[in-house]
Design a protein around this motif. Structure first.
Motif, PDB file in Angstrom:
ATOM      1  N   THR B   2       0.812  -1.215   0.000  1.00 34.76           N
ATOM      2  CA  THR B   2       0.000   0.000   0.000  1.00 34.76           C
ATOM      3  C   THR B   2       0.843   1.262   0.000  1.00 34.76           C
ATOM      4  N   GLY B  52      -3.657   6.135   1.251  1.00 38.65           N
ATOM      5  CA  GLY B  52      -3.519   6.425   2.672  1.00 38.65           C
ATOM      6  C   GLY B  52      -4.193   7.712   3.089  1.00 38.65           C
ATOM      7  N   VAL B  54      -6.732   9.936   4.985  1.00 37.51           N
ATOM      8  CA  VAL B  54      -7.606   9.984   6.153  1.00 37.51           C
ATOM      9  C   VAL B  54      -8.017  11.441   6.321  1.00 37.51           C
ATOM     10  N   ALA B  55      -9.289  11.653   6.553  1.00 33.72           N
ATOM     11  CA  ALA B  55      -9.790  13.022   6.630  1.00 33.72           C
ATOM     12  C   ALA B  55      -9.088  13.816   7.715  1.00 33.72           C
ATOM     13  N   ASN B  56      -8.724  15.015   7.384  1.00 33.20           N
ATOM     14  CA  ASN B  56      -8.144  15.943   8.350  1.00 33.20           C
ATOM     15  C   ASN B  56      -9.192  16.281   9.408  1.00 33.20           C
ATOM     16  N   GLN B  57      -8.780  16.075  10.639  1.00 33.34           N
ATOM     17  CA  GLN B  57      -9.738  16.235  11.720  1.00 33.34           C
ATOM     18  C   GLN B  57     -10.158  17.690  11.923  1.00 33.34           C
ATOM     19  N   SER B  58      -9.233  18.603  11.706  1.00 32.11           N
ATOM     20  CA  SER B  58      -9.554  20.008  11.940  1.00 32.11           C
ATOM     21  C   SER B  58     -10.640  20.478  10.982  1.00 32.11           C
ATOM     22  N   GLY B  59     -10.459  20.164   9.715  1.00 33.11           N
ATOM     23  CA  GLY B  59     -11.455  20.559   8.725  1.00 33.11           C
ATOM     24  C   GLY B  59     -12.811  19.978   9.048  1.00 33.11           C
ATOM     25  N   SER B  61     -13.912  18.835  11.949  1.00 33.68           N
ATOM     26  CA  SER B  61     -14.466  19.382  13.186  1.00 33.68           C
ATOM     27  C   SER B  61     -15.047  20.766  12.937  1.00 33.68           C
ATOM     28  N   ASN B  68     -15.567  14.193  17.545  1.00 31.64           N
ATOM     29  CA  ASN B  68     -15.530  12.732  17.673  1.00 31.64           C
ATOM     30  C   ASN B  68     -14.458  12.262  18.649  1.00 31.64           C
ATOM     31  N   VAL B  69     -14.195  13.094  19.599  1.00 27.18           N
ATOM     32  CA  VAL B  69     -13.213  12.729  20.612  1.00 27.18           C
ATOM     33  C   VAL B  69     -13.827  12.925  21.994  1.00 27.18           C
ATOM     34  N   ASP B 105     -13.093   8.476  19.554  1.00 24.93           N
ATOM     35  CA  ASP B 105     -11.784   8.205  20.119  1.00 24.93           C
ATOM     36  C   ASP B 105     -11.689   8.748  21.531  1.00 24.93           C
ATOM     37  N   LEU B 106     -10.854   8.093  22.300  1.00 24.66           N
ATOM     38  CA  LEU B 106     -10.662   8.528  23.682  1.00 24.66           C
ATOM     39  C   LEU B 106      -9.284   9.143  23.837  1.00 24.66           C
TER      40      LEU B 106
END
Lengths: 359, 359
Positions: B2, B52, B54-59, B61, B68-69, B105-106
């Motif tokens: 991959t 590879g 994975v969505a940027n969390q900042s955008g 959020s 999601n945390v 996520d924790l």
DNA sequence: ACGCACTCCGTAAACGTTTACGATCCTATG
DNA sequence: CATAGGATCGTAAACGTTTACGGAGTGCGT
């Protein structure tokens, strides 16, 4: 006295409107940028405090491409969970004392036990939820190191891998511990010294064993493979280790444990067999921990300062981050962290027979 | 196999261009939205995996207003750090098993020891870095609860405060523990039972003492204030407690400890005075922990399942979150978590003299 | 009076997503 | 054939910040 009138504050826009100042100026004022009148800055800061405004992290991160958060990954393997978490908590104090100086926050990322640590790390990194990473429990070959190097995420590892050495790591001085333990036992006349360590996959175990062999060599004692007891680093492992030691024909007179938690199981099995630790079998454990103090006889083991280790980790990490490296010009990396011996009763030194059988 | 060809993937835009599909469709495909052809969805998923992405969390959020945390706040007080504990790590497994089902996520948020927990929490909440909070070590009056209620951040506390009860909490059954301990000791003939607990500011201590008093009452034993030893929940506290007990004129025959770590100090002081735990003074501790097993004689104490407690916490929390509450229709809240007694030797029950002095 | 430099501030673009809305194509139905 | 409606997709706005850029005002020297 603070806050409580307007709706809980939506964003910087509301703050700007409330002050009748442009949103750009407000941002500059809050972030200490130069192009802003000191009087206006004061007004902004006061109003922000009053209305309880704090910049939304997502917006900020999105724009700057930085999160101001450092992640400490901890894999809650079954062993770790049982072992206790004061290791990581002990680290956080030192870590934060350095990080907070740069307005960086620390979060701990516990990898779920049913998820591959490598996948978990990948996810966290790709989501850009942290600016840098501290990882521990390094394997001899650890894919996480390649991942972090490849994606150019600053990181530092606690524990070195066997692979390329061109990355920042800090490791405990297992070599020194093994040497020191052997020295102490040999000085007390012991010649047959067993060692209980986990598999060589864990680099920790590998280095520990290596130090043990070299120390024996130095004292002219032949290495006896049968004295290497391969067990897990747990209470059960300690019990198992004692069991195997008792079965040996030419029974060793001393044993070195790689982890203090093993001591409890070891003590238990020995007691069952009527063998008294410290008198009939000298025992030296690895790390001083609150738990170790529960043991009777008290365990001879090694101490380190977790807060100081945390400081070292943080500084090493920051030294690799372009935005902060100028604060740490040394770029200190690849440090081997020393440990200090804490004498207890389990090695029998407190007994009268401190026989100088040194031939 | 991959990944590895194109630059490490900038964002959803690159992925869209690579597939020659619009960015909106890609997003919908990845998020499982209905308006997308199954064939295209497959292509998108494959390409995402391959590159590879994975969505940027900042955008994400920023747009959704959700991270999601879930945050687990842990205050690394000096005591916690020194004592060493597996409490929080023990919780994470159960927490994550529930949270991961909802793709949550924790993260663990260690409050710096030099920062006020309330301020720290305020900062974290205002920055919108988590969707919900789990806080522990609740004080009798705890400003953090007001803060969270006021800002409408979903939360659950581990430990109830004395204030209004209209928020979700889970607490350990200190009342039950105290009762059970007293019952057991009284059944063994003890009448003068001491208790070592911290100040009443900690709600835990308050409830514990309350249960103790009620249990005595139930058995027709007068409450004697001199038998309440106020010490810290630490090894030193235990030592101090033993010291004070030994000084009492009408010495108690049993003692209940609020924290098993106190046992080590207590044992030490008793041994110094020639008083043997279990024979001369019955001892019951609070929580079973790996380190409690180090004690000789073994400590009678109480056990609970940390993973299960984690599950309960997570479910209680999710039940209060609008987006997930429909999964947990009961909305279970305010649960009192039971503990189970683990017999040891420290209460003297294993000795022959299980004297039924029951008058 | 003119220009220049400097201070301060407003405007708008950009960060990477998600999603409401509308466009297009296709099929079935009248 | 006309049209309704479903399936699928593209477009663009919005989330809350930061920051490059330029504009307005002021003071100063010539």
């Amino acid at each position: 006295m603070t806050g409580g009138k307007s709706p809980p504050m939506k964003g910087i826009r509301q703050l700007a409107e409330h002050l009748d100042i442009s949103i750009g100026t407000v941002s500059r004022a809050l972030n200490g940028k130069p192009d802003v009148n000191e009087e206006t800055r004061r007004r902004v800061l006061v109003a922000a405090e009053e209305l309880g405004y704090v910049a939304n992290q997502s917006g900020r991160s999105l724009r700057q491409g930085t999160t101001n958060v450092i992640g400490l990954m901890i894999e809650s393997s079954k062993e770790t969970t049982e072992n206790g978490d004061n290791f990581f908590l002990g680290l956080t104090g030192g870590l934060q004392s350095v990080l907070s100086r740069h307005k960086l926050d620390l979060i701990m990322l516990p990898c779920p036990s049913d998820e591959d640590p490598h996948e978990y790390l990948k996810r966290m990194v790709a989501r850009r939820v942290v600016d840098a990473m501290i990882i521990s429990a390094t394997q001899r070959i650890d894919k996480r190191i390649d991942l972090l190097s490849r994606t150019k995420i600053p990181f530092v590892t606690l524990g070195r891998s066997a692979s390329g050495s061109n990355y920042p790591w800090i490791d405990l001085d297992f070599d020194g511990v093994a040497n020191s333990a052997v020295d102490r036992l040999v000085a007390h006349g012991h010649r047959r010294i067993a060692i209980a360590a986990p598999s060589n996959d864990i680099n920790l175990g590998f280095i520990f064993l290596d130090g043990y062999r070299h120390a024996l060599e130095r004292h002219g004692i032949a290495f006896d493979p049968s004295l290497v007891i391969r067990v897990k680093s747990s209470e059960q492992g300690g019990y198992q280790a004692a069991h195997e030691i008792l079965l040996l024909e030419d029974r060793p007179t001393a044993v070195i444990l790689i982890y203090e938690l093993m001591a409890i199981g070891l003590y238990r099995r020995l007691t069952e067999a009527g063998v008294i630790p410290g008198r009939d079998l000298a025992v030296i454990g690895f790390r001083e921990e609150p738990r170790a103090k529960f043991l009777q006889p008290t365990l001879t083991c090694f101490r380190m300062s977790l807060p100081d280790l945390g400081v070292e980790l943080a500084e090493t990490l920051l030294a690799t981050m372009p935005a902060y490296s100028h604060f740490y010009p040394e770029g200190a990396r690849n440090c081997i962290w020393p440990l200090e011996l804490v004498p207890g009763e389990s090695d029998g030194f407190h007994l009268g027979n401190n026989g100088q059988r040194r031939q």
